[in-house]
Design a protein around this motif. Structure first.
Motif, mmCIF file in Angstrom:
data_model
loop_
_atom_site.group_PDB
_atom_site.id
_atom_site.type_symbol
_atom_site.label_atom_id
_atom_site.label_comp_id
_atom_site.label_asym_id
_atom_site.label_seq_id
_atom_site.Cartn_x
_atom_site.Cartn_y
_atom_site.Cartn_z
ATOM 1 N N UNK A 193 -40.426 42.938 -33.226
ATOM 2 C CA UNK A 193 -38.963 42.189 -32.523
ATOM 3 C C UNK A 193 -38.345 41.360 -31.177
ATOM 4 N N UNK A 194 -39.392 40.822 -30.708
ATOM 5 C CA UNK A 194 -39.727 40.556 -29.948
ATOM 6 C C UNK A 194 -39.284 38.581 -29.929
ATOM 7 N N UNK A 195 -39.855 38.407 -31.287
ATOM 8 C CA UNK A 195 -39.907 37.161 -32.041
ATOM 9 C C UNK A 195 -38.086 36.868 -32.521
ATOM 10 N N UNK A 196 -37.473 38.216 -32.989
ATOM 11 C CA UNK A 196 -36.097 38.435 -33.187
ATOM 12 C C UNK A 196 -35.137 38.153 -31.580
ATOM 13 N N UNK A 197 -36.201 39.245 -30.805
ATOM 14 C CA UNK A 197 -35.413 38.990 -29.568
ATOM 15 C C UNK A 197 -35.118 37.480 -29.148
ATOM 16 N N UNK A 198 -36.328 36.783 -29.254
ATOM 17 C CA UNK A 198 -36.700 35.325 -28.950
ATOM 18 C C UNK A 198 -35.575 34.283 -29.451
ATOM 19 N N UNK A 199 -34.794 34.850 -30.627
ATOM 20 C CA UNK A 199 -34.513 34.205 -32.209
ATOM 21 C C UNK A 199 -32.477 34.269 -31.197
ATOM 22 N N UNK A 200 -32.903 35.318 -31.202
ATOM 23 C CA UNK A 200 -31.086 35.415 -30.422
ATOM 24 C C UNK A 200 -31.254 34.989 -28.951
ATOM 25 N N UNK A 201 -31.713 35.202 -28.154
ATOM 26 C CA UNK A 201 -31.479 34.285 -26.819
ATOM 27 C C UNK A 201 -31.100 32.788 -26.991
ATOM 28 N N UNK A 202 -31.220 32.398 -27.757
ATOM 29 C CA UNK A 202 -31.175 30.345 -28.147
ATOM 30 C C UNK A 202 -29.800 30.380 -29.440
ATOM 31 N N UNK A 203 -29.486 31.733 -30.060
ATOM 32 C CA UNK A 203 -28.434 31.654 -31.530
ATOM 33 C C UNK A 203 -27.312 32.220 -30.874
ATOM 34 N N UNK A 204 -27.196 33.471 -30.137
ATOM 35 C CA UNK A 204 -25.717 34.276 -29.625
ATOM 36 C C UNK A 204 -25.898 33.733 -28.616
ATOM 37 N N UNK A 205 -24.465 34.584 -28.475
ATOM 38 C CA UNK A 205 -23.590 34.238 -27.143
ATOM 39 C C UNK A 205 -23.740 35.735 -26.103
ATOM 40 N N UNK A 206 -23.516 35.374 -25.025
ATOM 41 C CA UNK A 206 -23.867 36.034 -23.909
ATOM 42 C C UNK A 206 -23.071 37.496 -24.187
ATOM 43 N N UNK A 207 -21.916 37.262 -24.642
ATOM 44 C CA UNK A 207 -20.568 38.481 -25.142
ATOM 45 C C UNK A 207 -21.195 39.138 -26.085
ATOM 46 N N UNK A 208 -22.237 38.097 -27.342
ATOM 47 C CA UNK A 208 -23.219 39.004 -28.387
ATOM 48 C C UNK A 208 -24.290 39.777 -28.060
ATOM 49 N N UNK A 209 -24.879 38.957 -26.930
ATOM 50 C CA UNK A 209 -26.068 39.604 -26.381
ATOM 51 C C UNK A 209 -25.994 40.728 -25.541
ATOM 52 N N UNK A 210 -24.988 40.672 -24.868
ATOM 53 C CA UNK A 210 -24.506 42.329 -23.828
ATOM 54 C C UNK A 210 -25.846 40.814 -21.958
ATOM 55 N N UNK A 211 -26.364 40.203 -21.826
ATOM 56 C CA UNK A 211 -26.662 39.863 -21.452
ATOM 57 C C UNK A 211 -26.802 38.159 -21.717
ATOM 58 N N UNK A 212 -27.089 37.624 -20.397
ATOM 59 C CA UNK A 212 -27.277 36.086 -19.952
ATOM 60 C C UNK A 212 -27.499 35.073 -21.321
ATOM 61 N N UNK A 213 -27.335 34.433 -21.937
ATOM 62 C CA UNK A 213 -27.828 34.158 -23.262
ATOM 63 C C UNK A 213 -28.685 32.996 -22.718
ATOM 64 N N UNK A 214 -29.707 32.242 -23.225
ATOM 65 C CA UNK A 214 -30.392 31.480 -23.268
ATOM 66 C C UNK A 214 -31.221 30.858 -21.748
ATOM 67 N N UNK A 215 -31.497 32.459 -21.515
ATOM 68 C CA UNK A 215 -32.145 32.445 -19.704
ATOM 69 C C UNK A 215 -33.541 31.922 -20.484
ATOM 70 N N UNK A 216 -33.998 32.479 -21.619
ATOM 71 C CA UNK A 216 -35.444 31.527 -21.879
ATOM 72 C C UNK A 216 -35.506 30.370 -21.777
ATOM 73 N N UNK A 217 -34.484 29.694 -22.551
ATOM 74 C CA UNK A 217 -34.890 28.247 -21.949
ATOM 75 C C UNK A 217 -34.661 27.779 -20.129
ATOM 76 N N UNK A 218 -33.169 28.621 -19.767
ATOM 77 C CA UNK A 218 -33.903 28.270 -18.841
ATOM 78 C C UNK A 218 -34.957 28.350 -17.295
ATOM 79 N N UNK A 219 -35.667 29.435 -17.506
ATOM 80 C CA UNK A 219 -36.657 29.725 -17.050
ATOM 81 C C UNK A 219 -38.065 29.277 -17.244
ATOM 82 N N UNK A 220 -37.697 28.681 -18.859
ATOM 83 C CA UNK A 220 -39.066 27.956 -18.969
ATOM 84 C C UNK A 220 -40.109 29.501 -19.181
#
Length: 283
Positions: free
Chosen positions: A209-236
C-alpha cells in the motif's frame, strides 16, 4: 466496490456519525467531523470487517472497533499534514484541517480522535476491550506508526538503504493495516494456520500500500491524488521510486501483491473480501 463491501462501508459511516455526534463541544466536533468525513476509502475498517465476515462473525459487533480504527487513521492524517510535519495544504481534495480550522484546533482534533478511539474500545468491549486497545496502541505508537513517521522525518537528511526504507514503511503505514486484521481476529475463531496466512497477507498488503502511494506521488496529478503531487520528491523523502526508480518500485509492488495473493490462497475460507481490497494495489 461490491455490494457487500459497500454495505459494510455504509455501516461504518453510520457508526462514525454516531460516535462523532457524542462530542459535546461544537467547535471540536466540527473539526473532527471535517476530517473523518472527508471521503476516505475506509480500507482499514473494511479489512477488519472482512476478517469478521470470513469467519462467520457478527459484523455489527465489530463496527465500533472499525470506527475506532478509522479515528486513529484520521488523527494521523491531520497531524501528518501540520506545518511542523509534512506541511500539506490539501487532503482528499479539500483544504487540510489546519488550513480550515487553524493549527491549534487541528492538533486538538487529532488528539481527540486518538484518545476517543481508545474510549470507544474500552466502553464497547468489556471483555475484549483491553486486547483491542493493546493492538491498536502498539500499532499507532513508538514502535509503529509514530516511530515510522520519525524515521520518515529523519530520512530527509540521509538516503536510506532498502531494508531501512521497508522498516519505515512497515511501521508508518503497515502497522495500522496489520492491526486491522489482528483486531478483526478478536471477534472470531481462526485456525492457527489461517492466523499465520492472515499475518502474511497484512504485512504484504501494508508494505504494498505504501509502495503504491509512493508510485502515485510521482505518476498522478494533484487533482487525481487529492493532495499535492510530487511532494515526496520536493521534500527529498525516502521512497521506493527515489531508491529503485519507477520501474523498480513497480516491480517491488508486484512482489508484495504476489505475496499477499499467496497468503490468501493458503486460507481455509473464501477470501473474496480481502481479495477485492487487495485489488486497489493493482489499479
Amino acid at each position: 466496490m461490491s455490494p457487500m463491501l459497500a454495505g459494510w462501508r455504509t455501516a461504518v459511516e453510520q457508526t462514525l456519525d454516531e460516535q462523532l455526534a457524542a462530542v459535546a463541544n461544537p467547535h471540536l466536533r466540527a473539526a473532527m467531523v471535517y476530517s473523518v468525513e472527508a471521503g476516505g476509502k475506509r480500507l482499514r475498517p473494511l479489512l477488519l470487517l472482512s476478517v469478521v465476515a470470513m469467519y462467520d462473525g457478527v459484523i455489527t459487533d465489530a463496527l465500533p472497533a472499525a470506527a475506532a480504527l478509522e479515528y486513529v487513521h484520521t488523527y494521523s492524517l491531520i497531524h501528518d499534514d501540520l506545518p511542523a510535519m509534512d506541511d500539506d495544504d490539501l487532503r482528499r481534495g479539500k483544504p487540510t484541517n489546519h488550513k480550515q480550522f487553524g493549527e491549534a484546533l487541528a492538533i486538538l482534533a487529532g488528539d481527540a480522535l486518538l484518545t476517543d478511539a481508545f474510549a470507544i474500545l474500552s466502553r464497547q468491549y468489556p471483555e475484549k476491550g483491553a486486547a483491542c486497545v493493546q493492538i491498536l496502541a502498539e500499532a499507532a505508537g513508538s514502535n509503529g506508526m509514530v516511530g515510522g513517521q520519525v524515521l520518515d522525518m529523519d530520512g530527509e537528511n540521509e538516503q536510506y538503504h532498502l531494508e531501512t526504507l521497508k522498516r519505515m514503511d512497515e511501521a508508518k503505514t503497515g502497522a495500522l493495516i496489520q492491526a486491522a486484521i489482528a483486531m478483526g481476529g478478536l471477534f472470531v475463531t481462526i485456525p492457527e494456520t489461517d492466523q499465520t496466512a492472515l499475518a502474511d497477507f497484512s504485512a504484504a498488503f501494508g508494505l504494498g500500500f505504501q509502495i503504491k502511494d509512493d508510485i502515485n506521488d510521482v505518476t498522478k496529478t494533484t487533482a487525481e491524488l487529492g493532495k499535492t503531487a510530487d511532494k515526496d520528491v520536493i521534500e527529498h523523502k525516502n521512497t521506493f521510486p527515489e531508491l529503485l526508480g519507477l520501474d523498480g518500485a513497480i516491480q517491488a509492488l508486484q512482489v508484495e501483491i504476489a505475496k499477499a495473493e499467496t497468503a490468501l490462497n493458503e486460507l481455509t475460507v473464501d477470501a473474496a473480501p480481502l481479495a477485492e481490497i487487495l485489488a486497489v494495489l493493482k489499479a
